[in-house]
Structure formats: C-alpha cells, structure tokens
Scaffold this motif. Structure first.
Motif, PDB file in Angstrom:
ATOM      1  N   LYS A 287      -3.164   4.325   6.625  1.00  0.00           N
ATOM      2  CA  LYS A 287      -3.521   4.110   8.031  1.00  0.00           C
ATOM      3  C   LYS A 287      -4.015   2.680   8.245  1.00  0.00           C
ATOM      4  O   LYS A 287      -4.685   2.093   7.394  1.00  0.00           O
ATOM      5  CB  LYS A 287      -4.626   5.086   8.459  1.00  0.00           C
ATOM      6  CG  LYS A 287      -4.293   6.540   8.203  1.00  0.00           C
ATOM      7  CD  LYS A 287      -3.333   7.039   9.242  1.00  0.00           C
ATOM      8  CE  LYS A 287      -3.140   8.525   9.119  1.00  0.00           C
ATOM      9  NZ  LYS A 287      -1.815   8.928   8.760  1.00  0.00           N
ATOM     10  N   THR A 288      -3.707   2.131   9.403  1.00  0.00           N
ATOM     11  CA  THR A 288      -4.174   0.791   9.761  1.00  0.00           C
ATOM     12  C   THR A 288      -5.695   0.723   9.707  1.00  0.00           C
ATOM     13  O   THR A 288      -6.264  -0.283   9.289  1.00  0.00           O
ATOM     14  CB  THR A 288      -3.676   0.412  11.174  1.00  0.00           C
ATOM     15  OG1 THR A 288      -2.255   0.514  11.197  1.00  0.00           O
ATOM     16  CG2 THR A 288      -4.079  -1.000  11.546  1.00  0.00           C
ATOM     17  N   ALA A 289      -6.352   1.791  10.080  1.00  0.00           N
ATOM     18  CA  ALA A 289      -7.818   1.834  10.069  1.00  0.00           C
ATOM     19  C   ALA A 289      -8.382   1.657   8.660  1.00  0.00           C
ATOM     20  O   ALA A 289      -9.540   1.255   8.501  1.00  0.00           O
ATOM     21  CB  ALA A 289      -8.300   3.148  10.667  1.00  0.00           C
TER      22      ALA A 289
ATOM     23  N   THR B 154      -9.173  -2.583   6.591  1.00  0.00           N
ATOM     24  CA  THR B 154     -10.401  -3.363   6.443  1.00  0.00           C
ATOM     25  C   THR B 154     -11.075  -3.030   5.124  1.00  0.00           C
ATOM     26  O   THR B 154     -11.495  -3.924   4.378  1.00  0.00           O
ATOM     27  CB  THR B 154     -11.365  -3.105   7.616  1.00  0.00           C
ATOM     28  OG1 THR B 154     -10.711  -3.461   8.829  1.00  0.00           O
ATOM     29  CG2 THR B 154     -12.639  -3.914   7.477  1.00  0.00           C
ATOM     30  N   ALA B 155     -11.182  -1.748   4.813  1.00  0.00           N
ATOM     31  CA  ALA B 155     -11.797  -1.330   3.553  1.00  0.00           C
ATOM     32  C   ALA B 155     -10.956  -1.760   2.359  1.00  0.00           C
ATOM     33  O   ALA B 155     -11.498  -2.162   1.320  1.00  0.00           O
ATOM     34  CB  ALA B 155     -11.996   0.181   3.545  1.00  0.00           C
ATOM     35  N   ILE B 156      -9.639  -1.692   2.493  1.00  0.00           N
ATOM     36  CA  ILE B 156      -8.753  -2.089   1.390  1.00  0.00           C
ATOM     37  C   ILE B 156      -8.902  -3.578   1.092  1.00  0.00           C
ATOM     38  O   ILE B 156      -9.113  -3.977  -0.057  1.00  0.00           O
ATOM     39  CB  ILE B 156      -7.288  -1.723   1.702  1.00  0.00           C
ATOM     40  CG1 ILE B 156      -7.116  -0.197   1.691  1.00  0.00           C
ATOM     41  CG2 ILE B 156      -6.332  -2.398   0.717  1.00  0.00           C
ATOM     42  CD1 ILE B 156      -5.789   0.287   2.218  1.00  0.00           C
TER      43      ILE B 156
ATOM     44  N   VAL C 166       0.849  -1.192   0.000  1.00  0.00           N
ATOM     45  CA  VAL C 166       0.000   0.000   0.000  1.00  0.00           C
ATOM     46  C   VAL C 166       0.883   1.240   0.000  1.00  0.00           C
ATOM     47  O   VAL C 166       2.053   1.180   0.382  1.00  0.00           O
ATOM     48  CB  VAL C 166      -0.961   0.010   1.215  1.00  0.00           C
ATOM     49  CG1 VAL C 166      -1.924  -1.163   1.151  1.00  0.00           C
ATOM     50  CG2 VAL C 166      -0.209  -0.007   2.529  1.00  0.00           C
ATOM     51  N   PRO C 167       0.338   2.375  -0.425  1.00  0.00           N
ATOM     52  CA  PRO C 167       1.128   3.596  -0.434  1.00  0.00           C
ATOM     53  C   PRO C 167       1.629   3.976   0.960  1.00  0.00           C
ATOM     54  O   PRO C 167       0.961   3.709   1.967  1.00  0.00           O
ATOM     55  CB  PRO C 167       0.156   4.658  -0.962  1.00  0.00           C
ATOM     56  CG  PRO C 167      -0.903   3.895  -1.678  1.00  0.00           C
ATOM     57  CD  PRO C 167      -1.006   2.589  -0.960  1.00  0.00           C
TER      58      PRO C 167
ATOM     59  N   HIS D 288       1.964  -4.380   3.530  1.00  0.00           N
ATOM     60  CA  HIS D 288       3.054  -3.512   3.960  1.00  0.00           C
ATOM     61  C   HIS D 288       3.045  -2.242   3.139  1.00  0.00           C
ATOM     62  O   HIS D 288       2.489  -2.194   2.039  1.00  0.00           O
ATOM     63  CB  HIS D 288       4.400  -4.240   3.828  1.00  0.00           C
ATOM     64  CG  HIS D 288       4.659  -4.736   2.437  1.00  0.00           C
ATOM     65  ND1 HIS D 288       5.385  -4.027   1.518  1.00  0.00           N
ATOM     66  CD2 HIS D 288       4.261  -5.867   1.792  1.00  0.00           C
ATOM     67  CE1 HIS D 288       5.452  -4.703   0.382  1.00  0.00           C
ATOM     68  NE2 HIS D 288       4.760  -5.824   0.522  1.00  0.00           N
ATOM     69  N   GLU D 289       3.671  -1.215   3.677  1.00  0.00           N
ATOM     70  CA  GLU D 289       3.803   0.037   2.950  1.00  0.00           C
ATOM     71  C   GLU D 289       4.943  -0.081   1.946  1.00  0.00           C
ATOM     72  O   GLU D 289       5.976  -0.683   2.241  1.00  0.00           O
ATOM     73  CB  GLU D 289       4.135   1.194   3.898  1.00  0.00           C
ATOM     74  CG  GLU D 289       2.984   1.656   4.728  1.00  0.00           C
ATOM     75  CD  GLU D 289       3.348   2.887   5.552  1.00  0.00           C
ATOM     76  OE1 GLU D 289       2.550   3.819   5.563  1.00  0.00           O
ATOM     77  OE2 GLU D 289       4.426   2.891   6.171  1.00  0.00           O
TER      78      GLU D 289
END
Length: 81
Positions: free
Chosen positions: A27-29, A32-34, A22-23, A63-64
């Motif tokens: 955010k960890t939050a 779930t949506a991702i 992920v970019p 991971h970022e």
C-alpha cells in the motif's frame, strides 16, 4: 521469493537512483515506514553510495515487483530457470 514481505533494494550510480522493488500489493500508505526503515535500519549505508548525506538529492524509484517474470538469456533468447 519465499518470503512475501521482502523488498529488493539497489543503487544506480549512473542514474543516481535508489531502486526499491516492494512486494506486489504493498500500500502507498506503507511507503513512509518502508523508506524510513531503509534509511534508519542501515540498509542505505550498504549501497555503493551509502550514507544518507551521500544519497541526498538522489532519486528514489519505488515500484511493485511483478507477479509474472521470465528471465531471458540475451545471447540465446532462451528462458533461464
């Protein structure tokens, strides 16, 4: 990457692992949506072991992506542009 809101999604048959880069700054939050979007949006189906049932039990490695990366030719150990 031109679009800063793009994730790289891949699959390792050997590790039975779904890899999501992920970019930077995600955010960890948001995870779930991702993950839900990847599953429900048909992206996971495009991987070699595509259906949700087929990847059940496989590990997710999220991971970022790194800000600074140098691609290296392993034959010559020179930076690749």
């Amino acid at each position: 990457m031109a679009n800063t809101n793009v994730a790289a999604v891949g699959y390792s048959k050997a590790k039975k692992q779904i890899d999501v880069a992920v970019p930077s700054g995600t955010k960890t939050a948001d995870l779930t949506a991702i993950v839900g979007g990847l599953i429900n949006g048909g992206i996971i189906e495009r991987l070699p072991r595509g259906c949700n049932t087929c990847t059940s039990g496989d590990h997710w490695y999220i991971h970022e992506e790194l800000d600074e990366v140098v691609n290296v030719d392993l034959n010559t150990f020179k930076a690749v542009e």
